[in-house]
Write an enzyme that holds these catalytic residues in place. Sequence first.
Site, PDB file in Angstrom:
ATOM      1  CD  GLU A 166      -2.430  -1.429   2.800  1.00  0.00           C
ATOM      2  OE1 GLU A 166      -1.604  -0.952   3.771  1.00  0.00           O
ATOM      3  OE2 GLU A 166      -3.305  -2.134   2.895  1.00  0.00           O
ATOM      4  CB  CYS A 185       0.000  33.555  15.251  1.00  0.00           C
ATOM      5  SG  CYS A 185      -0.997  34.722  14.032  1.00  0.00           S
TER       6      CYS A 185
HETATM    7  N1  LLP Z   1      -1.364   1.567   4.687  1.00  0.00           N
HETATM    8  C1  LLP Z   1      -1.527   1.808   5.944  1.00  0.00           C
HETATM    9  C2  LLP Z   1      -2.293   0.798   6.916  1.00  0.00           C
HETATM   10  C3  LLP Z   1      -1.287   2.876   6.617  1.00  0.00           C
HETATM   11  O1  LLP Z   1      -1.428   3.270   7.759  1.00  0.00           O
HETATM   12  C4  LLP Z   1      -0.511   3.881   5.777  1.00  0.00           C
HETATM   13  C5  LLP Z   1       0.061   5.120   6.340  1.00  0.00           C
HETATM   14  C6  LLP Z   1      -0.047   3.524   4.589  1.00  0.00           C
HETATM   15  C7  LLP Z   1      -0.533   2.310   4.042  1.00  0.00           C
HETATM   16  C8  LLP Z   1       0.631   4.496   3.421  1.00  0.00           C
HETATM   17  O2  LLP Z   1       1.962   4.816   4.088  1.00  0.00           O
HETATM   18  P1  LLP Z   1       3.236   5.655   2.883  1.00  0.00           P
HETATM   19  O3  LLP Z   1       3.475   4.554   1.940  1.00  0.00           O
HETATM   20  O4  LLP Z   1       2.402   6.588   2.509  1.00  0.00           O
HETATM   21  O5  LLP Z   1       4.015   5.944   3.770  1.00  0.00           O
HETATM   22  N2  LLP Z   1       1.219  11.528   8.127  1.00  0.00           N
HETATM   23  C9  LLP Z   1       2.440  10.912   8.015  1.00  0.00           C
HETATM   24  C10 LLP Z   1       2.550   9.628   7.624  1.00  0.00           C
HETATM   25  C11 LLP Z   1       1.465   8.693   8.317  1.00  0.00           C
HETATM   26  C12 LLP Z   1       1.213   7.536   7.604  1.00  0.00           C
HETATM   27  C13 LLP Z   1      -0.007   6.954   7.804  1.00  0.00           C
HETATM   28  N3  LLP Z   1      -0.352   5.437   7.409  1.00  0.00           N
HETATM   29  C14 LLP Z   1       3.484  11.909   7.445  1.00  0.00           C
HETATM   30  O6  LLP Z   1       3.390  12.855   6.860  1.00  0.00           O
HETATM   31  O7  LLP Z   1       4.755  11.349   7.592  1.00  0.00           O
END
Ligand code: LLP
Length: 477
Positions: free
Chosen positions: A330, A405
Amino acid sequence: MRAHEAGALHAEGYGGPPLYLPYPQDVNELLTPLWPQSIARTPDGTLQVAGVDVVDIAREFGTPAYVMDEDDFRARARAFRDEFAAPFQQVCGGADIYYAGKAFLCTEVARWVADEGLSLDVSTGGELAVAQRAGFPGERIALHGNNKSTAEIEQALTYGVGRIVVDSLDEIDRIAAVATRLDVVAPVMVRVTVGVEAHTHEFIATAHEDQKFGLSLATGAAAEAAQRVLRHADTMHLLGLHSHIGSQIFDTGGFEVAARRLIGLHAEIEAEHGITLAHLGLGGGFGIAYTSEHTPLPPAELGEQLAAVVEREFAGLGDRTAATPRVSVEPGRAIAGPSTFTLYEVGTVKPVVVNDRVTRAYISVDGGMSDNIRPALYEADYSCTLASRRSDADPMLSRVVGKHCESGDIVVLDEYLPADVRAGDLIAVPGTGAYCRSLSSQYNHTPRPPVVAVRDGQARLIVRRETIEDLLALDVG
Ligand code: LLP
């Protein structure tokens, strides 16, 4: 956790540039791995993406704006699809790529994902609503979430999603009740907490137990969940197990330990219940480069390494009659992140004497933590470039800050920009396609920027800019 209340940098005595940021030979040069593949400078030095000049984008759509290269997004989606298909073909008949919509989702992006033959991971009823609006095929959707409401479960089952990834024992009974009411069989996976902390190896891999996601392998909660799903045979079908170990991960060591443990449980459940589990989810989390400090693995290498891990772990189980499950991953950030940059206009420039060795230019732009919370939230580093012209001025150590701010309202902590940057210049920050618009806020009543898609010399809105009227419309007082 670490930041001082007055801002991440308060009282730290921070001085010069970080190690990853050398003094540039040419301050106009682009670090191309951080940008969409079509990025270029025109002869007069203006940044151009997919053949569209950023000055024209700013004129037509205003700033700040997220500028998204459609072909770049699609190419990264296809790279995951194809580069995982090949190595996994021999291991388990192929791999399914679920684009993680939490990184960034709108109806147009959902259509691109569908077009390219990928599946889609959604984690709320809201993300699912976007997918539904785009007509995304239900059977290619996975619903995640550690606290799905009954309404979200009902929405998912009514739409016919291909899998619901179960995250708690409570949820199993909730799904069974909804499935009974709708007279459907819910396809589910069980999310397993494998006790692996991303970036680390097995001997220090215990900390990750202490968080809210998944069902613990170590305590037997995951096995119990699988058993409970199997007991609901009339309303639920157990597809397999799932694990997600974290985000912005650069080496496959953590996935290897996770896969080993997950596959061990997979085989145990099959043996104990005399069943075959057809799927295995390895989650997302593949890292991207935000600055020169990061060197991500390309999808081809990730696919090969992960396929080798799965093959080895199943081979290690000895004689098995059951087929190897089909693997899914994913990726969110690795598809959306580099496809997009944020375009800002400079408003003020202020030299600040940091100490007797360092003077830094504070360059304020017309957005900030409302359109990119990641520096404030994770101390994430970004880079940027002067986008509206070329400059012959010397490089100047700079910090790009927002208009909010808070002193922690930082867009780019450290970058060399030309010393003649001034009000009215455009600055572009690459790598903002993931977790920027999706984590954006209206802090200080700031309308959120639009998303402008570019392709073949054309720019078009795919998410319009919020207006003050939009904000006021919610205020019913
Ligand atoms: N699958 C699941 C179950 C997840 O919880 C996530 C991300 C992904 C796939 C995708 O992960 P990616 O390939 O995009 O790293 N807000 C944080 C990242 C939070 C990720 C949450 N879950 C940031 O900005 O670094």
